[in-house]
Design an enzyme around this catalytic site. Sequence first.
Site, PDB file in Angstrom:
ATOM      1  CG  ASP A  11      -2.077   0.927   1.116  1.00 44.04           C
ATOM      2  OD1 ASP A  11      -2.402   1.338  -0.023  1.00 44.04           O
ATOM      3  OD2 ASP A  11      -2.665   1.275   2.155  1.00 44.04           O
ATOM      4  CG  ASN A  59      -7.721  -2.030  -5.423  1.00 48.89           C
ATOM      5  OD1 ASN A  59      -6.845  -2.860  -5.200  1.00 48.89           O
ATOM      6  ND2 ASN A  59      -7.957  -1.029  -4.577  1.00 48.89           N
TER       7      ASN A  59
HETATM    8  C1  IPE Z   1      -5.432  -2.770  -0.420  1.00 48.42           C
HETATM    9  O1  IPE Z   1      -5.090  -1.439  -0.522  1.00 48.42           O
HETATM   10  C2  IPE Z   1      -5.377  -3.439  -1.759  1.00 48.42           C
HETATM   11  C3  IPE Z   1      -4.055  -3.604  -2.362  1.00 48.42           C
HETATM   12  C4  IPE Z   1      -2.915  -3.224  -1.836  1.00 48.42           C
HETATM   13  C5  IPE Z   1      -4.044  -4.265  -3.633  1.00 48.42           C
HETATM   14  P1  IPE Z   1      -6.176  -0.282  -0.726  1.00 48.42           P
HETATM   15  O2  IPE Z   1      -5.435   0.984  -0.840  1.00 48.42           O
HETATM   16  O3  IPE Z   1      -7.085  -0.652  -1.843  1.00 48.42           O
HETATM   17  O4  IPE Z   1      -7.011  -0.382   0.633  1.00 48.42           O
HETATM   18  P2  IPE Z   1      -7.895   0.709   1.372  1.00 48.42           P
HETATM   19  O5  IPE Z   1      -8.840   1.269   0.362  1.00 48.42           O
HETATM   20  O6  IPE Z   1      -6.968   1.745   1.898  1.00 48.42           O
HETATM   21  O7  IPE Z   1      -8.573  -0.049   2.467  1.00 48.42           O
HETATM   22  C1  IPE Z   2      -1.315   0.293  -3.449  1.00 53.21           C
HETATM   23  O1  IPE Z   2      -1.159   1.654  -3.431  1.00 53.21           O
HETATM   24  C2  IPE Z   2      -1.549  -0.267  -4.827  1.00 53.21           C
HETATM   25  C3  IPE Z   2      -2.914  -0.768  -5.049  1.00 53.21           C
HETATM   26  C4  IPE Z   2      -3.910  -0.723  -4.203  1.00 53.21           C
HETATM   27  C5  IPE Z   2      -3.183  -1.356  -6.340  1.00 53.21           C
HETATM   28  P1  IPE Z   2      -2.402   2.655  -3.465  1.00 53.21           P
HETATM   29  O2  IPE Z   2      -2.771   2.918  -4.886  1.00 53.21           O
HETATM   30  O3  IPE Z   2      -3.520   2.139  -2.630  1.00 53.21           O
HETATM   31  O4  IPE Z   2      -1.771   3.946  -2.835  1.00 53.21           O
HETATM   32  P2  IPE Z   2      -2.423   4.882  -1.744  1.00 53.21           P
HETATM   33  O5  IPE Z   2      -2.856   4.009  -0.611  1.00 53.21           O
HETATM   34  O6  IPE Z   2      -3.575   5.563  -2.388  1.00 53.21           O
HETATM   35  O7  IPE Z   2      -1.325   5.812  -1.355  1.00 53.21           O
HETATM   36 MG    MG Z   3      -4.045   2.356  -0.690  1.00 51.76          MG
END
Ligand code: IPE
Ligand code: IPE
Ligand code: MG
Length: 232
Positions: A11, A59
């Site tokens: 994340d 996502n």
């Molecule tokens: C979890 O991260 C999913 C992945 C890392 C693929 P998200 O960024 O989607 O989770 P939330 O929305 O903060 O819970």
């Molecule tokens: C994790 O990084 C990647 C995926 C969830 C695919 P994020 O895209 O969730 O990045 P933040 O949490 O918005 O910084």
């Molecule tokens: Mg995230």
Amino acid sequence: MSVRHVAIIMDGNGRWAKARGKVRTEGHFRGVEVVRDAAIAANDLGIEVLTLYAFSTENWKRSAEEVGYLMKLPAVFFSRFLKELMEKNIRIAMIGEMDQIPAETAKILQSAMDETRNNTGMVLNFAMNYGSQREIVLAARKYAEDVKNGVRENDLEVNQFDQYLMTSEFPPLDLMIRTSGECRISNFLLWQLAYAELEFIDLPWPEFTKETLKECIEQFESRDRRFGGVKS
Ligand code: IPE
Ligand code: IPE
Ligand code: MG
């Protein structure tokens, strides 16, 4: 106790990019290189399975542009690193539902799995279009089907449920790491986490290194896993 199965919620790509005045997708691009580094490091550390949360069932809520970019990343990753993963005897696996993934992306994932099928080293397991609630519902349906077909009595025990989950071929989960400071599970491996150790670290995924992984393993090793018992 040695660590066999590690899972990571990768994340913080978006926030990492934003903090540098870049667009979110640049964080994802950098994140791909970090996946390579983490896989090689985990393999060197003798981990048997590294499960990486790459795309959740939630996502899809993101913009079409970002989803489209994320779906192109397997092509970027495997074109750059599959050769090296082959040399390291790493096998690619996937949990999640392939049928909703764009055909081009699914084809690339499938061919990486096919190409590495006979590798006997670490399993690099991508959770792609994966959601644990969905996984559990699908497992319940499979079990119901077995009961309906007379393959089983309606007598399922806790230690038999694993076999219906997408992770059935893997050893139990030992350690779950989430980067970027969020202290939540976000629908990842809910059943499997029952007795896993959890580590929430502040570093965003693009800054995760092999040293970070080593520190997480050291932290894991210093913990006292009691599984509900009392230490003798
Ligand atoms: C979890 O991260 C999913 C992945 C890392 C693929 P998200 O960024 O989607 O989770 P939330 O929305 O903060 O819970
Ligand atoms: C994790 O990084 C990647 C995926 C969830 C695919 P994020 O895209 O969730 O990045 P933040 O949490 O918005 O910084
Ligand atoms: Mg995230």
